[in-house]
Design an enzyme around this catalytic site. Structure first.
Site, mmCIF file in Angstrom:
data_model
loop_
_atom_site.group_PDB
_atom_site.id
_atom_site.type_symbol
_atom_site.label_atom_id
_atom_site.label_comp_id
_atom_site.label_asym_id
_atom_site.label_seq_id
_atom_site.Cartn_x
_atom_site.Cartn_y
_atom_site.Cartn_z
ATOM 1 C CE LYS A 68 -3.656 -1.863 2.704
ATOM 2 N NZ LYS A 68 -5.022 -1.676 1.449
ATOM 3 C CD GLU A 86 14.985 10.723 3.409
ATOM 4 O OE1 GLU A 86 14.734 11.868 2.161
ATOM 5 O OE2 GLU A 86 16.135 10.422 2.656
ATOM 6 C CE LYS A 101 3.815 -4.849 24.221
ATOM 7 N NZ LYS A 101 4.168 -3.881 23.420
ATOM 8 C CE LYS A 160 5.620 7.669 24.705
ATOM 9 N NZ LYS A 160 5.821 6.419 24.485
ATOM 10 C CD GLU A 187 4.073 0.927 17.261
ATOM 11 O OE1 GLU A 187 3.950 0.652 18.327
ATOM 12 O OE2 GLU A 187 5.152 0.117 16.909
ATOM 13 C CD GLU A 202 14.833 8.310 24.537
ATOM 14 O OE1 GLU A 202 14.535 7.628 25.146
ATOM 15 O OE2 GLU A 202 15.160 7.625 22.877
ATOM 16 C CG HIS A 203 16.381 3.365 21.007
ATOM 17 N ND1 HIS A 203 15.234 2.354 21.527
ATOM 18 C CD2 HIS A 203 17.317 2.137 20.016
ATOM 19 C CE1 HIS A 203 15.580 1.261 21.708
ATOM 20 N NE2 HIS A 203 16.609 0.831 20.593
HETATM 21 P P1 0O2 Z 1 10.681 -1.434 19.232
HETATM 22 O O1 0O2 Z 1 11.470 -2.446 19.228
HETATM 23 O O2 0O2 Z 1 11.202 0.299 19.043
HETATM 24 O O3 0O2 Z 1 9.531 -2.180 19.089
HETATM 25 P P2 0O2 Z 1 4.379 -0.798 24.707
HETATM 26 O O4 0O2 Z 1 4.481 -1.034 22.953
HETATM 27 O O5 0O2 Z 1 3.210 -1.633 24.434
HETATM 28 O O6 0O2 Z 1 5.432 -0.989 25.137
HETATM 29 P P3 0O2 Z 1 3.315 1.572 24.637
HETATM 30 O O7 0O2 Z 1 2.964 2.775 24.679
HETATM 31 O O8 0O2 Z 1 2.110 1.227 23.929
HETATM 32 O O9 0O2 Z 1 4.221 0.726 24.573
HETATM 33 O O10 0O2 Z 1 3.360 2.363 22.781
HETATM 34 P P4 0O2 Z 1 4.554 3.643 22.698
HETATM 35 O O11 0O2 Z 1 4.978 4.457 23.706
HETATM 36 O O12 0O2 Z 1 3.274 3.791 21.643
HETATM 37 O O13 0O2 Z 1 5.312 2.979 21.688
HETATM 38 C C1 0O2 Z 1 6.162 2.164 21.192
HETATM 39 C C2 0O2 Z 1 7.403 2.425 20.198
HETATM 40 O O14 0O2 Z 1 7.627 3.801 20.005
HETATM 41 C C3 0O2 Z 1 7.986 2.621 20.953
HETATM 42 O O15 0O2 Z 1 8.927 -0.039 20.812
HETATM 43 C C4 0O2 Z 1 9.949 2.947 20.010
HETATM 44 O O16 0O2 Z 1 10.009 2.431 18.513
HETATM 45 C C5 0O2 Z 1 8.418 3.684 19.751
HETATM 46 N N1 0O2 Z 1 9.061 5.361 21.366
HETATM 47 C C6 0O2 Z 1 8.015 5.134 22.160
HETATM 48 N N2 0O2 Z 1 8.261 6.577 22.691
HETATM 49 C C7 0O2 Z 1 10.117 6.707 22.810
HETATM 50 C C8 0O2 Z 1 10.969 6.976 23.286
HETATM 51 O O17 0O2 Z 1 11.189 7.736 24.324
HETATM 52 N N3 0O2 Z 1 11.944 7.511 22.753
HETATM 53 C C9 0O2 Z 1 12.407 6.661 21.193
HETATM 54 N N4 0O2 Z 1 13.208 6.242 20.775
HETATM 55 N N5 0O2 Z 1 11.544 5.800 20.829
HETATM 56 C C10 0O2 Z 1 10.348 5.675 21.371
HETATM 57 P P5 0O2 Z 1 9.347 -0.471 21.675
HETATM 58 O O18 0O2 Z 1 8.273 -1.209 22.114
HETATM 59 O O19 0O2 Z 1 10.504 0.814 23.007
HETATM 60 O O20 0O2 Z 1 10.565 -1.289 20.972
#
Ligand code: 0O2
Length: 247
Positions: A68, A86, A101, A160, A187, A202-203
């Site tokens: 898509k 990009e 998880k 955030k 997602e 940041e990560h």
């Molecule tokens: P990965 O390996 O990237 O998938 P949850 O996903 O349920 O634990 P929540 O609050 O439902 O948590 O999800 P949220 O906050 O929407 O964040 C999901 C993903 O967004 C994260 O995946 C990160 O990829 C990114 N993300 C969210 N907050 C931050 C942040 O402050 N900094 C950075 N760099 N990335 C962020 P995961 O699960 O961390 O890992």
């Protein structure tokens, strides 16, 4: 009550067991186990095969969403001077982080529980040059009739506290299997190049300090996030000028 008849129901209902199972899965199912443990090895094989089938549906969902996005990108590029995308990255959650998880959410160790509660097994990150492209892509995808939006988290309008900006959506997309159609959650993270640059640095810092980022560094990151956001505003305005000039 867990469905104990399900092939993946684990009798000893402990999260540690499932974690151990996944760690040892490959060794054991490749025959590295004594004959007295045949039943256990068979269980491992079943679990591995079921998990493989389970993850495959999410891979198909990623393929469907990627197609898509490719269509939108190509069509847009045909008609305009610039591309709204990009780059695009996809990822399928590894079995290890899936289990982590499940443990975090205290889920029953069944595929049904995972499917119902974990919506980021399939992830697509779309990085766009400009903030307006982010919302354009989001609107184009979510208005397609076979896509259902389960959740929207707009961390661009409401960043955030640490400065993180990105548009997050959980959508479902139909996956047409040989005997049924499944609506699989994916997602979507859509953000600008500047937001993506910030998030990747940041990560890495977050990972290096195992979450306990020193205050000074935290402040610098927040400032950098504001700088990135203001760069996005400036670049958006400059693009507006170029577009006006061209018309
Ligand atoms: P990965 O390996 O990237 O998938 P949850 O996903 O349920 O634990 P929540 O609050 O439902 O948590 O999800 P949220 O906050 O929407 O964040 C999901 C993903 O967004 C994260 O995946 C990160 O990829 C990114 N993300 C969210 N907050 C931050 C942040 O402050 N900094 C950075 N760099 N990335 C962020 P995961 O699960 O961390 O890992």
């Amino acid at each position: 009550m867990p469905d104990t008849s399900h092939p993946l129901h684990v009798e000893r209902n402990t999260q540690a067991l499932l974690q151990d199972m996944l760690t040892e899965l490959n060794q054991l199912s490749d025959g590295g186990i004594g004959s007295g443990h045949d039943r256990l090895a068979e269980q491992f094989r079943q679990l591995r095969d079921e998990l493989t089938r389970f993850r495959l549906r999410y891979k198909f969902a990623l393929d469907a969403v990627t197609t898509k996005i490719d269509i939108l990108r190509e069509e847009f590029e045909e008609a305009h001077e610039h591309s709204p995308i990009e780059h695009v990255r996809t990822r399928l959650k590894s079995p290890q982080s899936l289990v982590a998880k499940m443990v975090k959410l205290d889920l029953e160790p069944t595929m049904e529980a995972v499917q119902a509660s974990i919506h980021d097994i399939a992830g697509v990150r779309i990085v766009c040059p400009f903030a307006s492209d982010v919302y354009w892509i989001s609107d184009m995808l979510t208005s397609q009739p076979d896509i259902t939006v389960l959740e929207v988290e707009d961390y661009i309008r409401a960043p955030k506290p640490n400065g993180y900006r990105s548009l997050h959506l959980i959508i479902t997309v139909p996956v047409y299997l040989s005997d049924r159609t499944e609506h699989i959650p994916v997602e979507l993270q859509i953000r600008t190049i500047a937001m993506d640059f910030w998030a990747s640095v940041e990560h890495q810092i977050h990972y290096k300090y195992e979450g306990a980022v020193p205050d000074g560094l935290r402040d610098e990151l927040r400032d950098a996030a504001d700088t990135a956001a203001s760069l996005d505003v400036t670049m958006g305005r400059l693009r507006g000028e170029i577009t006006e000039f061209q018309h």
